[in-house]
Design an enzyme around this catalytic site. Structure first.
Site, mmCIF file in Angstrom:
data_model
loop_
_atom_site.group_PDB
_atom_site.id
_atom_site.type_symbol
_atom_site.label_atom_id
_atom_site.label_comp_id
_atom_site.label_asym_id
_atom_site.label_seq_id
_atom_site.Cartn_x
_atom_site.Cartn_y
_atom_site.Cartn_z
ATOM 1 N N ALA A 15 0.849 -1.210 0.000
ATOM 2 C CA ALA A 15 0.000 0.000 0.000
ATOM 3 C C ALA A 15 0.873 1.245 0.000
ATOM 4 C CB ALA A 15 -0.916 -0.014 1.231
ATOM 5 N N ASN A 96 8.053 -3.048 -2.260
ATOM 6 C CA ASN A 96 9.306 -2.323 -2.472
ATOM 7 C C ASN A 96 10.399 -3.250 -3.020
ATOM 8 O OD1 ASN A 96 8.406 -3.114 0.157
ATOM 9 N ND2 ASN A 96 10.391 -2.546 0.982
ATOM 10 N N THR A 137 8.854 -2.621 -9.918
ATOM 11 C CA THR A 137 9.915 -2.585 -10.930
ATOM 12 C C THR A 137 10.912 -3.691 -10.594
ATOM 13 O OG1 THR A 137 9.633 -0.217 -11.139
ATOM 14 C CG2 THR A 137 11.720 -1.133 -11.915
ATOM 15 N N ALA A 230 16.024 4.662 -17.000
ATOM 16 C CA ALA A 230 17.418 4.980 -17.319
ATOM 17 C C ALA A 230 17.476 6.117 -18.346
ATOM 18 C CB ALA A 230 18.125 3.734 -17.858
ATOM 19 N N LEU A 232 15.187 8.451 -18.881
ATOM 20 C CA LEU A 232 14.734 9.708 -18.263
ATOM 21 C C LEU A 232 15.845 10.296 -17.391
ATOM 22 C CD1 LEU A 232 11.110 8.618 -17.320
ATOM 23 C CD2 LEU A 232 11.734 10.367 -18.997
ATOM 24 N N CYS A 281 13.501 5.748 -7.290
ATOM 25 C CA CYS A 281 13.663 4.772 -8.365
ATOM 26 C C CYS A 281 14.808 5.002 -9.348
ATOM 27 C CB CYS A 281 12.352 4.635 -9.126
ATOM 28 S SG CYS A 281 11.081 3.909 -8.070
ATOM 29 N N LYS A 284 18.197 3.591 -8.167
ATOM 30 C CA LYS A 284 18.144 2.133 -7.932
ATOM 31 C C LYS A 284 17.941 1.371 -9.246
ATOM 32 C CE LYS A 284 13.418 0.877 -6.719
ATOM 33 N NZ LYS A 284 12.982 0.092 -7.854
HETATM 34 P P1 NAD Z 1 6.739 1.670 -0.957
HETATM 35 O O1 NAD Z 1 7.904 1.306 -0.128
HETATM 36 O O2 NAD Z 1 6.093 3.016 -0.811
HETATM 37 O O3 NAD Z 1 5.573 0.577 -0.729
HETATM 38 C C1 NAD Z 1 5.782 -0.795 -0.694
HETATM 39 C C2 NAD Z 1 4.885 -1.387 0.401
HETATM 40 O O4 NAD Z 1 4.924 -2.801 0.318
HETATM 41 C C3 NAD Z 1 5.326 -1.035 1.822
HETATM 42 O O5 NAD Z 1 4.285 -0.330 2.479
HETATM 43 C C4 NAD Z 1 5.603 -2.395 2.468
HETATM 44 O O6 NAD Z 1 5.229 -2.458 3.838
HETATM 45 C C5 NAD Z 1 4.743 -3.318 1.638
HETATM 46 N N1 NAD Z 1 5.158 -4.723 1.684
HETATM 47 C C6 NAD Z 1 6.391 -5.252 1.467
HETATM 48 N N2 NAD Z 1 6.348 -6.595 1.554
HETATM 49 C C7 NAD Z 1 5.061 -6.936 1.838
HETATM 50 C C8 NAD Z 1 4.376 -8.178 2.042
HETATM 51 N N3 NAD Z 1 5.014 -9.358 1.941
HETATM 52 N N4 NAD Z 1 3.076 -8.144 2.343
HETATM 53 C C9 NAD Z 1 2.407 -6.965 2.422
HETATM 54 N N5 NAD Z 1 2.990 -5.768 2.232
HETATM 55 C C10 NAD Z 1 4.304 -5.749 1.933
HETATM 56 O O7 NAD Z 1 7.181 1.445 -2.468
HETATM 57 P P2 NAD Z 1 6.590 2.157 -3.781
HETATM 58 O O8 NAD Z 1 7.210 3.503 -3.973
HETATM 59 O O9 NAD Z 1 5.107 2.021 -3.798
HETATM 60 O O10 NAD Z 1 7.226 1.222 -4.910
HETATM 61 C C11 NAD Z 1 6.767 -0.102 -5.105
HETATM 62 C C12 NAD Z 1 7.371 -0.629 -6.396
HETATM 63 O O11 NAD Z 1 6.910 0.181 -7.499
HETATM 64 C C13 NAD Z 1 8.895 -0.577 -6.457
HETATM 65 O O12 NAD Z 1 9.344 -1.697 -7.173
HETATM 66 C C14 NAD Z 1 9.180 0.685 -7.247
HETATM 67 O O13 NAD Z 1 10.406 0.609 -7.947
HETATM 68 C C15 NAD Z 1 8.028 0.708 -8.225
HETATM 69 N N6 NAD Z 1 7.644 2.047 -8.719
HETATM 70 C C16 NAD Z 1 7.587 3.112 -7.873
HETATM 71 C C17 NAD Z 1 7.167 4.359 -8.348
HETATM 72 C C18 NAD Z 1 7.079 5.557 -7.450
HETATM 73 O O14 NAD Z 1 6.792 6.634 -7.954
HETATM 74 N N7 NAD Z 1 7.294 5.453 -6.150
HETATM 75 C C19 NAD Z 1 6.766 4.481 -9.675
HETATM 76 C C20 NAD Z 1 6.822 3.358 -10.518
HETATM 77 C C21 NAD Z 1 7.257 2.139 -10.025
HETATM 78 C C1 UGA Z 2 10.068 8.706 -12.270
HETATM 79 C C2 UGA Z 2 9.545 8.539 -13.700
HETATM 80 O O1 UGA Z 2 9.271 9.830 -14.252
HETATM 81 C C3 UGA Z 2 8.280 7.692 -13.717
HETATM 82 O O2 UGA Z 2 7.878 7.457 -15.058
HETATM 83 C C4 UGA Z 2 8.565 6.345 -13.044
HETATM 84 O O3 UGA Z 2 7.388 5.566 -12.975
HETATM 85 C C5 UGA Z 2 9.073 6.594 -11.634
HETATM 86 O O4 UGA Z 2 10.269 7.421 -11.692
HETATM 87 C C6 UGA Z 2 9.483 5.350 -10.912
HETATM 88 O O5 UGA Z 2 9.732 4.343 -11.521
HETATM 89 O O6 UGA Z 2 9.568 5.484 -9.700
HETATM 90 P P1 UGA Z 2 9.441 10.233 -10.201
HETATM 91 O O7 UGA Z 2 10.775 9.797 -9.690
HETATM 92 O O8 UGA Z 2 8.262 10.124 -9.320
HETATM 93 O O9 UGA Z 2 9.084 9.431 -11.544
HETATM 94 O O10 UGA Z 2 9.524 11.772 -10.653
HETATM 95 P P2 UGA Z 2 10.199 12.510 -11.906
HETATM 96 O O11 UGA Z 2 9.285 13.562 -12.349
HETATM 97 O O12 UGA Z 2 10.683 11.565 -12.931
HETATM 98 O O13 UGA Z 2 11.453 13.222 -11.230
HETATM 99 C C7 UGA Z 2 12.566 12.479 -10.771
HETATM 100 C C8 UGA Z 2 13.650 13.441 -10.341
HETATM 101 O O14 UGA Z 2 14.198 14.112 -11.467
HETATM 102 C C9 UGA Z 2 13.180 14.532 -9.400
HETATM 103 O O15 UGA Z 2 14.155 14.765 -8.419
HETATM 104 C C10 UGA Z 2 13.014 15.729 -10.309
HETATM 105 O O16 UGA Z 2 13.129 16.959 -9.640
HETATM 106 C C11 UGA Z 2 14.160 15.509 -11.268
HETATM 107 N N1 UGA Z 2 13.970 16.182 -12.567
HETATM 108 C C12 UGA Z 2 12.946 15.816 -13.391
HETATM 109 C C13 UGA Z 2 14.858 17.169 -12.966
HETATM 110 O O17 UGA Z 2 15.818 17.513 -12.236
HETATM 111 N N2 UGA Z 2 14.683 17.760 -14.191
HETATM 112 C C14 UGA Z 2 13.670 17.412 -15.019
HETATM 113 O O18 UGA Z 2 13.575 18.005 -16.134
HETATM 114 C C15 UGA Z 2 12.778 16.424 -14.614
#
Ligand code: NAD
Ligand code: UGA
Length: 475
Positions: A15, A96, A137, A230, A232, A281, A284
């Protein structure tokens, strides 16, 4: 191929920033589907269930309205993981996947322990045929491991337990997550089981047009997610490198950005120079790509992508250094106002925020930081900086010259700037575009500086108020 009827019930494990908003939008757009989001973290689940929608655990513009419409109707948040798995036709794994901190691949490879644990939970608790969707991811070929774990349970429970595994990476960006989910550039579904693919496509098909739903094989889907991030991140390192060259040569990175961005092959987005990319992200995922390339013996490809992260680290260090250099080579005992701590505007997320490393460097140099951010609280900053704030009364008396650096939270920009030698903008919050520089300069110690690492402030107004101004990328 397995036959599946229409999806009536979805469970999402995790969540977090992805699971919460993604499932809220699915529930909002598909009122006929019951959506249950589960997490081991009871505090997080309680926050998702909070009566006051302003206190959801994730801050995202528009999220409160979406959750408000669906929660209690067909959107549920609970810690009862096994029950939700047992009742679901489709399960999203949205846990995560951080970088491993020890063992083989430490510092680069993804730590897949949460994916493995959730796959095992699904294997144990699922009923009948279940479509398991990788939303996290993941390194390319992780679906193989997920399938292997699930297949050990296949055919148990009277032979009825079966699984299909799909990859459906998420491309939302924080701060614009609701818009990204409601109107995505594309939805990517990777898999082998066409019936399962079409079941998931029909969920998105409730609000996303078919041309935007791309179908690929599992490995292309997994790898496309790492590749998108990568590319972006590479653009940001590219423009930040050019920003440094602009500063040295008298060019202006915004003019260069506009000039190159009008080339339709380059495009105008993601060309804002800044303090370096943050967020949970980009770093990582690139490091994971680097690890995979090395694993497959592609050393040149690995070091190419590694340099994108290297330039980002350099940019953060460069900004801390130039603040020190401009303040007569020392910030020891000097107050510096830090405007913005979140890794970007419109989020309360600070994971890998450039503010963390820049503030740590300045504290190391002995600075006394006054930090203000509209959405990030003191507790989070304490965790990120690895130290609590000092008592404001002590801070008001100043720290001894050459003493340890410290930080205090500030209630407002003017409070942060009171007695400061410099204001440093690290997050591009909208409100920093319209600051009253006359009022800010009046409470600062002169000569005073504005260091604008996001180029959002009104530099003319700051200069007119008597401040020295440095803007990223301005020569
Ligand atoms: P997050 O840490 O905010 O949330 C993950 C949640 O999963 C945590 O609350 C954790 O307690 C829960 N969890 C872990 N193991 C569990 C289990 N066995 N049962 C129940 N709950 C469990 O992470 P996030 O930012 O939502 O990212 C999740 C995934 O999505 C990652 O792989 C990340 O790379 C990817 N992702 C993130 C973003 C973003 O903007 N944050 C965007 C695109 C993709
Ligand atoms: C990024 C990608 O944009 C999403 O498509 C992807 O799903 C996500 O990562 C993920 O996998 O977690 P996010 O990290 O939430 O999204 O935000 P971005 O808008 O991409 O910004 C990332 C970082 O780059 C920020 O620190 C932002 O300030 C910086 N940034 C962005 C710049 O310095 N310049 C820019 O022109 C754009």
């Amino acid at each position: 191929m397995t036959t599946t009827g229409p999806i009536r019930s979805i469970c999402c494990i995790g969540a977090g920033y992805v699971g919460g908003p993604t499932m809220a939008v699915i529930a909002d757009r598909c009122p006929h589907i019951q959506v249950t989001v589960v997490d081991l973290n009871a505090e997080r689940i309680a926050a998702w269930n909070h009566d006051d929608l302003a206190r959801l655990p994730v801050y995202e513009p528009g999220l409160d309205a979406v959750v408000g419409r669906a929660r209690g109707r067909n959107l549920h948040f609970t810690t009862a993981v096994d029950d939700a798995i047992a009742g679901a036709d489709m399960i999203f794994l949205s846990v995560n996947t951080p970088t491993k901190t020890r063992g083989v691949g430490a510092g680069q490879a993804s730590d897949l322990r949460w994916i493995e644990a959730s796959a095992r939970q699904v294997a144990a608790a699922a009923n009948g045929h279940t479509i398991v969707v990788e939303k996290s991811t993941l390194p390319v070929r992780t679906a193989e491991a997920v399938k292997t774990i699930l297949s050990a349970a296949q055919g148990t429970a009277g032979g009825t337990k079966t699984f299909s595994v799909l990859s459906n990476p998420e491309f939302l960006a924080e701060g614009s997550a609701i818009g990204d989910l409601e109107n995505p550039d594309r939805v990517l579904i990777g898999g082998e089981d066409e019936t399962a693919i079409e079941s998931l496509a029909s969920v998105y098909g409730q609000w996303v047009s078919q041309e935007r739903i791309l179908r690929t094989n599992l490995w292309s889907s997994e790898l496309s997610k790492l590749t998108a991030n990568a590319f972006l991140a590479q653009r940001i390192s590219s423009i930040n490198g050019i920003a440094a060259l602009c500063e040295a040569t008298g060019a202006d990175v915004r003019e260069v950005g506009r000039a190159i961005g009008t080339d339709s092959r380059i495009g105008s987005k993601f060309l804002q120079a800044g303090p370096g990319f943050g967020g949970s992200c980009f770093q990582k995922d690139i490091l994971n790509l680097v690890y995979l390339c090395r694993h497959y013996g592609l050393e040149q490809v690995a070091s190419y992508w590694e340099s994108v992260v290297g330039l980002n680290t350099w940019q953060q260090q460069r900004i801390a250094r130039l603040v020190v250099n401009n303040l007569f080579g020392t910030v020891s005992g000097k107050r510096i106002a830090i405007l913005g701590f979140a890794f970007k505007a419109d989020t309360n997320d600070t994971r890998e925020a450039p503010a963390i490393s820049i503030c740590r460097d300045l504290i190391e140099e002995g600075a006394q930081l006054a930090i203000v951010d509209p959405k990030v609280g003191d507790q989070q900053i304490t965790l990120d900086l690895g130290r609590p704030p000092v008592d404001p009364a002590t801070a008001a008396r100043g720290v001894p010259l050459g003493g340890d650096g410290t930080w205090i939270p500030a209630e407002s920009v003017v409070e942060a700037a009171r007695g400061a030698d410099a204001v440093l903008i690290l997050t591009e919050w909208q409100e920093y575009r319209h600051l009253d520089w006359g009022a800010i300069a009046a409470v600062m110690r002169q000569p005073a500086w504005l260091f604008d690492a996001r180029a959002v402030a009104d530099a003319e107004a700051a200069r007119a108020a008597g401040l020295n101004v440095w803007r990223v990328g301005e020569g």
